[in-house]
Design a protein around this motif. Structure first.
Motif, PDB file in Angstrom:
ATOM      1  N   VAL A   1      15.973 -56.550  82.914  1.00 27.22           N
ATOM      2  CA  VAL A   1      16.811 -57.295  83.843  1.00 27.22           C
ATOM      3  C   VAL A   1      17.887 -56.409  84.474  1.00 27.22           C
ATOM      4  N   LEU A   2      18.816 -55.864  83.667  1.00 28.19           N
ATOM      5  CA  LEU A   2      20.007 -55.231  84.217  1.00 28.19           C
ATOM      6  C   LEU A   2      20.134 -53.736  83.944  1.00 28.19           C
ATOM      7  N   LEU A   3      19.434 -53.205  82.941  1.00 33.40           N
ATOM      8  CA  LEU A   3      19.619 -51.789  82.623  1.00 33.40           C
ATOM      9  C   LEU A   3      19.288 -50.868  83.795  1.00 33.40           C
ATOM     10  N   PRO A   4      18.169 -51.055  84.514  1.00 26.57           N
ATOM     11  CA  PRO A   4      17.907 -50.174  85.670  1.00 26.57           C
ATOM     12  C   PRO A   4      18.989 -50.256  86.735  1.00 26.57           C
ATOM     13  N   CYS A   5      19.606 -51.421  86.881  1.00 28.42           N
ATOM     14  CA  CYS A   5      20.669 -51.585  87.882  1.00 28.42           C
ATOM     15  C   CYS A   5      21.891 -50.742  87.511  1.00 28.42           C
ATOM     16  N   LEU A   6      22.288 -50.790  86.244  1.00 24.05           N
ATOM     17  CA  LEU A   6      23.445 -50.006  85.813  1.00 24.05           C
ATOM     18  C   LEU A   6      23.165 -48.510  85.904  1.00 24.05           C
ATOM     19  N   TYR A   7      21.950 -48.104  85.524  1.00 24.61           N
ATOM     20  CA  TYR A   7      21.640 -46.680  85.587  1.00 24.61           C
ATOM     21  C   TYR A   7      21.558 -46.205  87.036  1.00 24.61           C
ATOM     22  N   PHE A   8      21.128 -47.066  87.937  1.00 26.62           N
ATOM     23  CA  PHE A   8      21.126 -46.746  89.369  1.00 26.62           C
ATOM     24  C   PHE A   8      22.557 -46.463  89.843  1.00 26.62           C
ATOM     25  N   VAL A   9      23.521 -47.268  89.384  1.00 31.14           N
ATOM     26  CA  VAL A   9      24.925 -47.033  89.739  1.00 31.14           C
ATOM     27  C   VAL A   9      25.395 -45.692  89.203  1.00 31.14           C
ATOM     28  N   ILE A  10      25.056 -45.390  87.951  1.00 24.35           N
ATOM     29  CA  ILE A  10      25.482 -44.127  87.347  1.00 24.35           C
ATOM     30  C   ILE A  10      24.958 -42.939  88.149  1.00 24.35           C
ATOM     31  N   GLN A  11      23.705 -43.005  88.581  1.00 26.36           N
ATOM     32  CA  GLN A  11      23.094 -41.863  89.262  1.00 26.36           C
ATOM     33  C   GLN A  11      23.534 -41.733  90.713  1.00 26.36           C
ATOM     34  N   ARG A  12      23.840 -42.830  91.386  1.00 27.59           N
ATOM     35  CA  ARG A  12      24.097 -42.765  92.825  1.00 27.59           C
ATOM     36  C   ARG A  12      25.554 -42.949  93.214  1.00 27.59           C
ATOM     37  N   CYS A  13      26.361 -43.545  92.356  1.00 28.92           N
ATOM     38  CA  CYS A  13      27.788 -43.735  92.672  1.00 28.92           C
ATOM     39  C   CYS A  13      28.582 -42.560  92.116  1.00 28.92           C
ATOM     40  N   ARG A  14      29.322 -41.887  92.994  1.00 25.03           N
ATOM     41  CA  ARG A  14      30.087 -40.712  92.553  1.00 25.03           C
ATOM     42  C   ARG A  14      31.571 -41.004  92.400  1.00 25.03           C
ATOM     43  N   ASP A  15      31.990 -42.259  92.578  1.00 28.59           N
ATOM     44  CA  ASP A  15      33.379 -42.625  92.314  1.00 28.59           C
ATOM     45  C   ASP A  15      33.598 -42.603  90.805  1.00 28.59           C
ATOM     46  N   PRO A  16      34.427 -41.713  90.280  1.00 28.49           N
ATOM     47  CA  PRO A  16      34.573 -41.571  88.821  1.00 28.49           C
ATOM     48  C   PRO A  16      34.970 -42.864  88.117  1.00 28.49           C
ATOM     49  N   VAL A  17      35.815 -43.680  88.756  1.00 31.29           N
ATOM     50  CA  VAL A  17      36.273 -44.912  88.115  1.00 31.29           C
ATOM     51  C   VAL A  17      35.134 -45.934  88.041  1.00 31.29           C
ATOM     52  N   THR A  18      34.431 -46.126  89.156  1.00 32.29           N
ATOM     53  CA  THR A  18      33.367 -47.132  89.212  1.00 32.29           C
ATOM     54  C   THR A  18      32.225 -46.797  88.260  1.00 32.29           C
ATOM     55  N   ARG A  19      31.814 -45.526  88.227  1.00 39.55           N
ATOM     56  CA  ARG A  19      30.683 -45.191  87.358  1.00 39.55           C
ATOM     57  C   ARG A  19      31.073 -45.280  85.887  1.00 39.55           C
ATOM     58  N   ARG A  20      32.330 -45.081  85.556  1.00 45.36           N
ATOM     59  CA  ARG A  20      32.761 -45.261  84.163  1.00 45.36           C
ATOM     60  C   ARG A  20      32.785 -46.736  83.778  1.00 45.36           C
ATOM     61  N   GLU A  21      33.044 -47.601  84.755  1.00 46.81           N
ATOM     62  CA  GLU A  21      32.941 -49.032  84.478  1.00 46.81           C
ATOM     63  C   GLU A  21      31.491 -49.408  84.163  1.00 46.81           C
ATOM     64  N   ALA A  22      30.550 -48.812  84.891  1.00 47.26           N
ATOM     65  CA  ALA A  22      29.136 -49.054  84.597  1.00 47.26           C
ATOM     66  C   ALA A  22      28.770 -48.521  83.219  1.00 47.26           C
ATOM     67  N   LEU A  23      29.308 -47.372  82.844  1.00 51.30           N
ATOM     68  CA  LEU A  23      29.047 -46.793  81.529  1.00 51.30           C
ATOM     69  C   LEU A  23      29.577 -47.707  80.427  1.00 51.30           C
ATOM     70  N   ALA A  24      30.784 -48.253  80.623  1.00 44.15           N
ATOM     71  CA  ALA A  24      31.356 -49.150  79.619  1.00 44.15           C
ATOM     72  C   ALA A  24      30.495 -50.395  79.429  1.00 44.15           C
ATOM     73  N   LEU A  25      29.889 -50.889  80.513  1.00 42.78           N
ATOM     74  CA  LEU A  25      28.992 -52.041  80.389  1.00 42.78           C
ATOM     75  C   LEU A  25      27.749 -51.681  79.590  1.00 42.78           C
ATOM     76  N   MET A  26      27.204 -50.486  79.811  1.00 45.36           N
ATOM     77  CA  MET A  26      26.046 -50.035  79.035  1.00 45.36           C
ATOM     78  C   MET A  26      26.348 -50.010  77.543  1.00 45.36           C
ATOM     79  N   GLU A  27      27.575 -49.681  77.207  1.00 45.85           N
ATOM     80  CA  GLU A  27      27.940 -49.485  75.802  1.00 45.85           C
ATOM     81  C   GLU A  27      28.502 -50.739  75.147  1.00 45.85           C
ATOM     82  N   ARG A  28      28.328 -51.892  75.791  1.00 45.99           N
ATOM     83  CA  ARG A  28      28.720 -53.159  75.171  1.00 45.99           C
ATOM     84  C   ARG A  28      27.630 -53.683  74.229  1.00 45.99           C
ATOM     85  N   ASN A  29      26.625 -52.872  73.987  1.00 47.35           N
ATOM     86  CA  ASN A  29      25.525 -53.201  73.075  1.00 47.35           C
ATOM     87  C   ASN A  29      24.717 -54.413  73.529  1.00 47.35           C
TER      88      ASN A  29
END
Length: 594
Positions: free
Chosen positions: A462-490
């Motif tokens: 459902v959502l994992l490919p969407c978050l990883y797409f943000v990590i790979q294509r968004c270069r705003d350091p703040v926004t991509r770290r927000e995506a990383l924090a969502l990945m690590e919510r288990n």
């Protein structure tokens, strides 16, 4: 040393004969909105009550009725449906296996299920298990493995010798299904339900080869059922029915096929992500039906069903047209037509979806689904529209879309009660080097895994490919770290995609790209940006896996121009955790934590 074997079932043919009557117009509200034939008992029809649904009665006046799928969360044990003598026989035959069936009833079904398939996992499969040994043993195997594992890929890849109970019931299910298929009373629904359970077991085990073999066999079975259902001659060599036509046949048939067919095609999305050419079995169209272009959807289920075709077509398009020769060549005329068809289908779907939102009040469960659909929409739309872009700075203009994906994902995770996790700070180290090639996130407050009574696993992606797409294509350091924090919510592992593996890869992607930052924007410069960071789905018994990286600056110029550019990203040299290549790609080795 004991050996455990599993078999892949080939469905060679289906029982002939027409099992379904014509549609009636005098049925109950629930059957009419689900587009199935009603048995018309009053005050509640057997078609609804026998499947755990709420029969909404009958109405005299004609008019549209909003779909309402009432689920029955209460599950009953197999022994509650048998006489005392039969119960004793069952206990003697299945022994400890019944505790895993009970565990499935009370824990597994509801954790595996998503909004779209909860009726299958919580009602259809358990009810069929009462009379079908193949389904019963498959549920026992699934219940056992969910209880015995955490849901992580590392835990799933432990030696099979530790799971004798799993393979005992798995193989009993296979043998029962083979015997059942020899009987004249064999119903294809039994084979398809068992096939879904086999796919789920293999997803949990992390065996994508066997999982996709079962899935392809199920698709072939559905294809054959569709041709028999539509009273057509056997298909010619290479002929494929349209996915859309098969779904329509299922909606016009009985209740179980209405649930099963869309479930198989949603699972096909996982196969396409792994490169399986499912389009060789059924035709997946990139164009949205015209009847949906100018009117709102009836409900979120219809919106999801319509999106199946063109979103799966988007995955096929990106797989077949991603640049493989550098410098990148422009798309062919035919590919450009397909690209525009897919993009227009996305836009038409979005207009119809927004009209639906304006015309209805969503329940909490529907709000979760709506946010999942919107996140997926952004991911596939921009993947298709930007497929030939090599200069990564072009993606920066879509910061608003990355923020929307994060907003939708956060809504879903909050609604599901996942533990909060704050994003890493801009100065915090992203990876910690350890011996033997291990790199993982440094321990931080809130990093304790959220334990559940069964495996932390869901059947659909459902959502994992969407978050990883943000990590790979968004270069705003703040926004991509927000995506990383969502990945690590288990969140639960999505089929074969593991959030823990994706988070390690995401941290390394950010670390590589932020080697050099633009002094004005604080964003990575073009020279350090990556073309991709692909996680290898194979994981060894130590929890180790490889990630392939490729530098976009090299690719844009056809390869490294000098020695300085060749190792611009400071990749490791240790051969135990690094594989170099003569082109712009390299691989690094990582391990999952304990």
């Amino acid at each position: 040393m004991p050996q455990f074997l599993t078999q892949v079932i080939e469905f060679s043919s289906l029982r002939k004969g027409v099992r379904y009557g014509s549609k009636v117009k005098t049925g109950c509200i629930t059957c009419k909105t689900r587009r199935i034939r009603c048995s018309e008992e009053k005050p509640s029809c057997v078609k609804c009550t026998s499947t755990g649904r709420n029969c909404e009665g009958y109405r005299k006046n004609k008019g549209p009725v909003r779909h309402k799928d009432v689920q029955n969360p209460a599950q009953r044990s197999i022994t509650q449906h048998e006489s005392p003598a039969q119960t004793v026989d069952i206990l003697a035959e299945y022994g400890d296996g019944l505790q895993y069936l009970e565990f499935y009833h009370h824990c597994v079904g509801r954790t595996i299920a998503t909004t779209f398939d909860s009726n299958f996992w919580c009602n259809i499969a358990p009810r069929m298990a009462q009379s079908e040994p193949s389904v019963r043993h498959a549920l026992m195997a699934l219940g056992y493995f969910n209880k015995a594992t955490t849901g992580s890929l590392k835990n799933a890849r432990l030696s099979d010798e530790r799971h004798e109970t799993l393979f005992y019931h798995y193989n009993k299910s296979v043998r029962s299904l083979i015997e059942r298929m020899k009987q004249i009373s064999f119903d294809p629904e039994v084979g398809l339900v068992t096939c879904v359970l086999f796919v789920c077991i293999e997803f949990l085990r992390g065996d994508f080869i066997t999982a996709f073999t079962h899935l392809q066999n199920g698709l072939k079975m559905i294809k054959e059922w569709h041709y028999r259902r539509t009273c057509r001659q056997p298909p010619k060599e290479g002929e494929r029915p349209k996915l859309r036509a098969i779904v329509h046949s299922a909606l016009e048939s009985n209740d179980t096929m209405t649930e099963l067919v869309p479930l198989f095609f949603r699972t096909t999305t996982v196969a396409l992500l792994f490169g399986v050419r499912a389009e060789k079995i059924v035709e997946i169209s990139p164009a949205i039906p015209r009847r949906f272009q100018f009117k709102p959807f009836h409900d979120v289920w219809e919106a999801r069903a319509v999106s199946l075709d063109f979103q799966n077509a988007a995955l096929i398009f990106t797989r077949d047209n991603s640049p493989r020769v550098f410098p990148v060549q422009p798309l062919t005329g035919e590919a450009l037509k397909t690209q525009e068809s897919i993009l227009e289908s996305h836009r038409s779907w979005r207009r119809a979806f927004e009209a639906f939102e304006r015309s209805t009040t969503l329940s909490p469960a529907e709000q979760i689904t709506v946010n999942e659909l919107k996140a997926g929409y952004h991911c596939t739309y921009f993947s298709v529209s930007c497929i030939t872009w090599v200069e990564q700075s072009g993606y920066d203009q879509y910061l608003w879309a990355y923020k929307e994906i994060i907003e939708h994902t956060k809504f879903v995770f909050d609604a599901k009660g996942l533990p909060e996790r704050s994003p890493p700070t801009l100065t915090e180290p992203l990876l910690v080097s350890k011996p033997n090639g291990y790199r993982g996130p440094p321990p931080r407050e809130g990093s304790v895994r959220h334990e559940k009574p069964s495996a932390n696993f869901s059947f659909e992606v459902v959502l994992l490919p969407c978050l990883y797409f943000v990590i790979q294509r968004c270069r705003d350091p703040v926004t991509r770290r927000e995506a990383l924090a969502l990945m690590e919510r288990n969140p639960p592992r999505e089929a074969l995609l593991d959030y823990e593996m994706a988070a390690i890869a995401a941290r390394r992607v950010i670390e590589i790209e932020e080697t050099t930052l633009d002094p004005k924007t604080g964003w990575p410069v073009e020279q350090t940006r990556l073309w991709h960071g692909v996680v290898d789905g194979t994981i060894d018994s130590d929890g180790g896996f490889w990630i392939m990286f490729s530098n976009a600056y090299w690719i844009a110029g056809g390869g490294p121009q000098n020695e300085e550019e060749e190792y611009l990203c400071k990749v490791p040299r240790d051969p135990t955790d690094f594989r170099g290549r003569v082109d712009s790609q390299w691989q690094e080795y990582y391990k999952l934590g304990d």
